[in-house]
Motif scaffolding. Sequence first.
Motif, PDB file in Angstrom:
ATOM      1  N   ASP A   1      27.304  77.479  36.749  1.00  0.00           N
ATOM      2  CA  ASP A   1      26.930  76.114  37.128  1.00  0.00           C
ATOM      3  C   ASP A   1      27.883  75.100  36.504  1.00  0.00           C
TER       4      ASP A   1
ATOM      5  N   SER B   1      31.097  75.146  38.418  1.00  0.00           N
ATOM      6  CA  SER B   1      30.863  74.484  39.706  1.00  0.00           C
ATOM      7  C   SER B   1      30.890  72.972  39.563  1.00  0.00           C
ATOM      8  N   ASN B   2      30.187  72.461  38.548  1.00  0.00           N
ATOM      9  CA  ASN B   2      30.144  71.024  38.335  1.00  0.00           C
ATOM     10  C   ASN B   2      31.531  70.472  37.993  1.00  0.00           C
TER      11      ASN B   2
ATOM     12  N   TRP C   1      24.720  82.382  34.191  1.00  0.00           N
ATOM     13  CA  TRP C   1      24.505  81.440  35.289  1.00  0.00           C
ATOM     14  C   TRP C   1      24.687  79.991  34.838  1.00  0.00           C
ATOM     15  N   TRP C   2      24.431  79.720  33.549  1.00  0.00           N
ATOM     16  CA  TRP C   2      24.765  78.402  33.007  1.00  0.00           C
ATOM     17  C   TRP C   2      26.265  78.154  33.111  1.00  0.00           C
TER      18      TRP C   2
ATOM     19  N   ARG D   1      27.879  84.027  44.364  1.00  0.00           N
ATOM     20  CA  ARG D   1      27.665  82.619  44.040  1.00  0.00           C
ATOM     21  C   ARG D   1      28.959  81.818  44.154  1.00  0.00           C
TER      22      ARG D   1
ATOM     23  N   LEU E   1      30.201  78.820  46.661  1.00  0.00           N
ATOM     24  CA  LEU E   1      30.791  77.576  46.166  1.00  0.00           C
ATOM     25  C   LEU E   1      32.082  77.254  46.897  1.00  0.00           C
TER      26      LEU E   1
END
Length: 449
Positions: free
Chosen positions: A437, A440-441, A433-434, A360, A364
């Motif tokens: 994310d 990533s944000n 996974w939260w 993942r 990214l």
Amino acid sequence: MAAEFDRAEGDVNLGDRRQAWQAAHLDDTTRQWLEEDQRWFLHQSMSTPCLNALTGAEGAWLTDVAGRRILDFHGNSLHQIGYGHPKVVAALRDTLDQLPFSPRRYTNRPAIDLARRLCTAAPIENAKLLFAPGGTAAIGMALKLARLVTGRFKTISMWDSFHGASLDAISIGGEAVFRRGIGPLLPGAEHVPPCDPRNCAFGCAGQCALRCVDYIDYCLKKEGDVAAVIVETVRCTDVQVPPTDYYKRLRQICHRHGALLILDEIPIALGRTGHLFAVERYGIEPDMLVIGKGLGGASMPLAALIARADFDVGQHISLGHYTHEKNPMACAAGLAVLDVIEEEQLLARSQRLGQEMMQRLQQLAISLPAIVEVRGAGLLVGIELGNLGTRDAADLAEAVLYRCLSEGLSFKVGQGNVLVLSPPLNVKEDDLWWAIDLISNALHAECAA
């Protein structure tokens, strides 16, 4: 000057961004606690003054004074099975009721059982061990034993390495924030460049050609009387994972020159890399192995020096002689840790989730040029950031950290520009996974700023 210097080493507790975060997020009660903390504790880089104050820790989560929950991907590298695991808590309660302490001249069942299990599991054919109340102390025992076994005192270790904060440990360590201005360190503590292909001192340009290992060979030959080479099997502070041939060649070189090979796995043993011991991925046998942190079940201080049984030659001196050398409560916690890792199949889980994390994050990286590399082993993953235009990589990493802290995620920044993610091995997948994310944000937001 001091704040800028500290930022180049890792997490910062002196910068403007931290003060701004505290101004926005701390309540009056927390401020009072922090003021008292600053009043009574000596200040030191990367610690006091503290960021926040806690009232709870359970599983992968911390709870602060204001009641906010924080997903902990830092944990000082000791929460392999999370905080307050029921098996650890039960083991501590049972042992506290029956045998809360064992003076040094006595042994006890938890200590014997843990020693047997660690020695038989370690990748050393015939092993013995000593316990210590922390990894730094275990490193000190390893250095003393190496001198005793070889009759030599010199060592070779790596720049940028971390082996603890005591005077002997910082002598072989390579982070300036621990060494700078201290004065004379241990004599004979020589340093060489670490395996760091992207920033290789020998020009490997991203693909390790083992020139760093060849240089160790050169140094051992020139010195002629080195007692030991001390290496972090996988460097935790910025997640450097040497290729397989690195350790195969290093093992041969040490044997040829009569130097012992000591591997420091204090933060990464017990499943962090997907193996009980990280060296298992390399298929070699070290002369000594130092573990700690997670061994105490995220509750008790405990470490171990595991060594070849034929090194048992120190009966006439005290290698450690620590008050809590065979603490039955700490050893009971260690036994519970080994049980949990086996029963919950956390080694396989660490490998599987680590691979998914890497996939993942590498995806990214395709959309974010600020990410120069993602690397990892099991559930130890590092995201190395580079400069973004005129913006310094360390400033970018720090900004991402505080964005994530504001949303309830904590992790380490290593070497100034590497986001180091080390969740518990039994972290819930939804939480994992939260967090990815959220990172990533944060990266997208800071790269667009």
